[in-house]
Write a protein that holds these residues in place. Sequence first.
Motif, mmCIF file in Angstrom:
data_model
loop_
_atom_site.group_PDB
_atom_site.id
_atom_site.type_symbol
_atom_site.label_atom_id
_atom_site.label_comp_id
_atom_site.label_asym_id
_atom_site.label_seq_id
_atom_site.Cartn_x
_atom_site.Cartn_y
_atom_site.Cartn_z
ATOM 1 N N GLU A 101 0.887 -1.102 0.082
ATOM 2 C CA GLU A 101 -0.093 0.040 -0.149
ATOM 3 C C GLU A 101 0.858 1.141 0.039
ATOM 4 N N LEU A 102 1.984 1.196 0.580
ATOM 5 C CA LEU A 102 2.835 2.526 1.112
ATOM 6 C C LEU A 102 3.604 2.740 -0.421
ATOM 7 N N LEU A 158 1.132 4.192 -2.518
ATOM 8 C CA LEU A 158 0.953 5.872 -2.373
ATOM 9 C C LEU A 158 2.211 6.826 -2.420
ATOM 10 N N VAL A 192 -0.355 4.122 10.481
ATOM 11 C CA VAL A 192 -1.307 3.540 9.644
ATOM 12 C C VAL A 192 -2.032 2.186 10.070
ATOM 13 N N MET A 232 -5.975 0.157 4.857
ATOM 14 C CA MET A 232 -6.410 1.807 4.950
ATOM 15 C C MET A 232 -7.582 1.948 3.848
ATOM 16 N N THR A 288 -10.144 4.847 1.692
ATOM 17 C CA THR A 288 -9.604 5.740 1.055
ATOM 18 C C THR A 288 -9.305 7.113 1.824
ATOM 19 N N GLU A 315 -8.526 7.502 4.931
ATOM 20 C CA GLU A 315 -7.069 7.327 5.718
ATOM 21 C C GLU A 315 -5.888 7.231 4.734
ATOM 22 N N LYS A 316 -5.972 7.037 3.478
ATOM 23 C CA LYS A 316 -5.006 7.056 2.624
ATOM 24 C C LYS A 316 -4.700 8.568 2.232
ATOM 25 N N TYR A 317 -5.862 9.127 1.927
ATOM 26 C CA TYR A 317 -5.841 10.562 1.710
ATOM 27 C C TYR A 317 -5.382 11.407 2.610
ATOM 28 N N ILE A 336 -6.700 10.578 -5.128
ATOM 29 C CA ILE A 336 -5.383 9.770 -4.569
ATOM 30 C C ILE A 336 -4.846 9.277 -5.777
#
Length: 692
Positions: free
Chosen positions: A419-420, A423, A467, A471, A473, A475-477, A525
């Motif tokens: 995920e990271l 992002l 984190v 996550m 959306t 939380e990612k934002y 995102i």
Amino acid sequence: MMDERSRKLMKRLIERSVHEVDELAVQNSLTKRQLEYSLEKINGYSVFDSNAKLVIENNRIILTNQLREQFMTILSDKTYRKGYSMNAFERSKYLYLLMFYFSDEYLSINYFIDELGVGKTTVMNDLKNLTIELEIENIQLVYTRKDGYQLSGNEEQIRYHLMKMIIWDSTENNTAFIYDQFIEKHQVETIDSMKDLVEKYTVKYGISFVENRLSEFIYTFIFLKKRLFNQSVSFCDKYQLSALIAMKEYQFSKSLLAHFCIEDQSACMYLCAWILGLSIGRPDDSTKDYETIIELVKRIIQRFEAISGIRFNNQELVVRQLYTHFRPAYYRLYFKLPIVNPLHNKIKDEYSELFNIVEETLKPIASLFEHPIPEDEIAFLTMHFASLCSNFDEYTTTQKVALIVCPNGIGSSSIVYTELKTLFPELSFLGPVETKEIERLSDSYDLIFSTVPNIRLFYTKKPVYIVSPIMNTREKYRLISDVYAQIGNFNFKLPSVDKIMEIIQKHAAVNGGSALEKELYEYLINQEEPVEKNGEGPGLQEITAPELIQLNIEAKNWEEAIRLSAAPLLKYGRITRNYIDTIVDTAKKEGPYMVISKNVALPHARPIDGVKRLGISISVLKEPLVFGSKENDPVKYIFCLAATENNRHLNAMVELVKLLDDPQFYYLMDNANDSHELYRYLFQQDILIARN
């Protein structure tokens, strides 16, 4: 007096420098007034500097470095526990610990009053609530004049409840506070001495624990070992003693119990089974159960590939990673040990298609355990498959280095890592590592991402971002905004979704506001990804078409049937000829991997083998053919899948799995007059699924 709300809020505040008041209230399940009251109480604890206080300005709270250090000092200092005020939930757990640990002593209502420091009415209400809670698990809280208050019921269930309490608190609530309180007050044992002892035997016998699982084991064993002297259980009678004795986990258990002069064989077997369900499976160990479990792992992977339409590039790596999780999962299921996954609902929400496919994958395996596989366990395996399904290009960068700290195991670690990387492609990542590694690597990284807000992280003086392993959306934002604001890209600012929603609602009526909000987050995102309905991938009817459906076709053998089923995809430019050749060659080498259920085949290869565009063809044979599957031959219905790299086809696969349980679907495939009739049925089913 310090209480749970203040303690948790203080830990949450440490995580970030700036908090939105409304968001902070939601995160802590508080009203705005309750939040303000708690902030006032926290300000009362900050006695080091009367000028350093939490203040709400423009609906935000800014945490200075000075305040963060004060809070870290308070939370690290055990002296505040002496004046700690437990809430009803904490008192309930504490009462259970008292009756669990002091099962051989007389416990009266007056004893509870003195222990908890509250009135008789409060204690009576707490006992009443605990009684209701335990009845659900067939545990009784009984009182007699002769014996006082005691727990009554199946001993395994009584232990199970303790394990579940500790696992839930350490994982979901990230705290062992109540247990530390009990251990310290009653001088039961020191955590450090028990940890040293357990680690000595893990090294001796070559047993590995994930950081958090080791902590859970230590706390549980401290409370449990006293009962092992005098509370025997007829555990694992169906498992042969000789099979257990040959395992290193049994030798570990025997040595650990012998240290405390416990020589009861049933206690040793119980502890051995528990260790088997907790420790990491190591694929390089030549254990007696290796062949059995590795064969199950391969069957799971093969069935997952068949149902999902995903072909893994590195089979050996996939098998090894899944083995590390599945070996303990196998024993948790076999011995019916506690399975607690606080991320269960979040995983089902964020990875709904994948969860459904993993659930379908595991159905044949469930028959081995004579009971359905719990959703918590399915969710754990979903995390592993989510990380395995992600495809990322590795490259070297001279930019900032981020350390990932994750004490929860390889499933969470893999999800967080992938995920990271998605992002923050401009960052280079180290890890994931356990908490104890942060000091050794201190000169190697610029910032930290962690799934657990351990206070030790903040002493590094590096930017720390907490984190969730899963996550959403929103939380990612928020994470993107926080990271870019702190690591130097001060000109970067994501638009406010709340503000956009506010503007839209001024000028238009919005139906399904939460769905619109989620799509806005997803678009902002990752703008190059198309936003599907409900944030999911396309449905089955969206990746096929009437021209991709063939009815009543004739073929001489399985190879010709596959080539004919793939022909429409080739004709309309969705695959290359090499893709078809690869499917056939793979089937010749590996056997009928594509036969996924009775009479049904799902031929597919990897995207790199020649997929140009996502699609699926549907072919119905005039006469069924033998593909070589003992269980599911002959095959009559062929769904040839062309899947792209980003796994957007998974939602369609979930719909297909549901259709394969629908008798009307088979009737239509056998009796439809033309492809449009069958396609219309898919369209109708897609609408029904969307409504549900």
